[in-house]
Scaffold this motif. Structure first.
Motif, PDB file in Angstrom:
ATOM      1  N   LEU A  14      12.785  50.376  19.179  1.00  0.00           N
ATOM      2  CA  LEU A  14      12.713  49.629  17.924  1.00  0.00           C
ATOM      3  C   LEU A  14      12.640  50.570  16.722  1.00  0.00           C
ATOM      4  CD1 LEU A  14      10.359  46.703  18.982  1.00  0.00           C
ATOM      5  CD2 LEU A  14      12.786  46.572  18.405  1.00  0.00           C
ATOM      6  N   GLY A  17      15.988  51.445  16.105  1.00  0.00           N
ATOM      7  CA  GLY A  17      16.642  50.300  15.482  1.00  0.00           C
ATOM      8  C   GLY A  17      16.413  50.264  13.981  1.00  0.00           C
ATOM      9  N   ILE A  18      15.176  50.540  13.567  1.00  0.00           N
ATOM     10  CA  ILE A  18      14.865  50.609  12.133  1.00  0.00           C
ATOM     11  C   ILE A  18      15.708  51.691  11.465  1.00  0.00           C
ATOM     12  CG2 ILE A  18      13.086  51.216  10.449  1.00  0.00           C
ATOM     13  CD1 ILE A  18      12.506  48.542  11.502  1.00  0.00           C
ATOM     14  N   ILE A  21      19.515  50.764  11.129  1.00  0.00           N
ATOM     15  CA  ILE A  21      19.831  49.751  10.119  1.00  0.00           C
ATOM     16  C   ILE A  21      20.185  50.404   8.786  1.00  0.00           C
ATOM     17  CG2 ILE A  21      18.740  47.984   8.651  1.00  0.00           C
ATOM     18  CD1 ILE A  21      17.473  46.826  11.111  1.00  0.00           C
ATOM     19  N   LEU A  36      17.904  42.730  14.824  1.00  0.00           N
ATOM     20  CA  LEU A  36      16.721  43.508  15.192  1.00  0.00           C
ATOM     21  C   LEU A  36      15.590  42.595  15.654  1.00  0.00           C
ATOM     22  CD1 LEU A  36      15.255  46.293  15.243  1.00  0.00           C
ATOM     23  CD2 LEU A  36      14.525  45.814  12.894  1.00  0.00           C
ATOM     24  N   ALA A  72      11.484  46.717   8.201  1.00  0.00           N
ATOM     25  CA  ALA A  72      12.895  46.933   7.863  1.00  0.00           C
ATOM     26  C   ALA A  72      13.202  46.447   6.448  1.00  0.00           C
ATOM     27  CB  ALA A  72      13.792  46.219   8.874  1.00  0.00           C
TER      28      ALA A  72
END
Length: 258
Positions: A14, A17-18, A21, A36, A72
């Motif tokens: 994760l 993932g942040i 983005i 996400l 995010a």
């Protein structure tokens, strides 16, 4: 793979993932954040799959989904400095792991007694406030009409409050009492966010004002549900709320163009 390894893996993925983005085009970033959220739900459920039962598929997984979404969104508001964003990423990764550990404790404690439950309640309360601040600071930064601010605060606050109140007694089902108090507190925040939207205060001050209201309301109701709501506790929470209200009112730029 052990559960702890799964929690670490979910946190690292994760965090990536942040980071990823930020490379997405601006027009597609909100869609990416939606993706996400889905990934966060899937990874969190995978990491805690063994003990998830019934309503826990909702309550235990609310915060692990809203936390990365909130970070995010807040990440976009930060200055484009390598050090600042690196620190936030590190902070997110550690926070995500702590959050998953906390939710795992709730997950297990719903089945059997566990010693770390009290610490988990404290961490869960703190992270709930943190997620609320990130979300509401982002909402107020959009500079929408007051009604839109209030509606977005209402929508985002209900699941946050719901999971926080459920975690007090960790019951097998969502009781009418938990749902009622969640709705009542959400509507109270709706009114306060609408009010502060028309005050000449900074974005951060407005967000902190509403978060403080959440702190007071959530703290009082959690103590009530756990049977520990004493007069001293009520006074302490109300004094905090009154102090923040007066400070926010005093710092407002009354008579000046905001």
């Amino acid at each position: 793979m052990s559960k702890r390894q799964k929690l670490v893996a979910a946190s690292l993925l994760l965090t990536l993932g942040i980071l990823s983005i930020q490379s997405v085009e601006i027009e597609a970033r909100y869609q990416a954040i939606g993706l996400l959220a889905g990934v966060a739900y899937g990874l969190s459920a995978w990491a805690m799959f063994e003990d998830l039962r019934g309503v826990e598929w909702l309550t235990v997984l609310i915060l692990p989904v809203m936390y990365p979404v909130a970070v995010a969104l807040f990440y976009f508001l930060l200055p484009e400095r390598f050090l600042t964003r690196t620190m936030i990423l590190g902070f997110f990764g550690i926070g995500m792991y702590a959050l998953l550990l906390t939710e795992n404790i709730f997950n297990v404690a719903a089945i059997r007694t566990i010693q770390l439950l009290r610490a988990a309640h404290a961490v869960g309360f703190l992270l709930t406030l943190m997620v609320a601040f990130f979300l509401w600071d982002t909402i107020f930064s959009f500079r929408l009409y007051g009604w839109w601010n209030a509606i977005l605060v209402l929508v985002s606050s209900f699941p946050l409050i719901l999971q926080a109140l459920w975690s007090v007694n960790l019951e097998e089902k969502l009781t009418a009492e938990v749902v009622y108090y969640s709705a009542a507190l959400s509507w109270a925040l709706f009114g306060l966010s609408l009010l502060v939207s028309f005050w000449p205060v900074t974005i951060t001050a407005a967000a902190l004002f509403v978060v403080t209201a959440l702190y007071v309301g959530l703290g009082l109701v959690q103590n009530y549900l756990s049977g520990r709501l004493f007069k001293r506790t009520i006074r302490e929470y109300l004094w905090v709320g009154l102090a923040v209200f007066l400070i926010t009112f005093w710092l407002a730029s009354w008579g000046e163009k905001f």
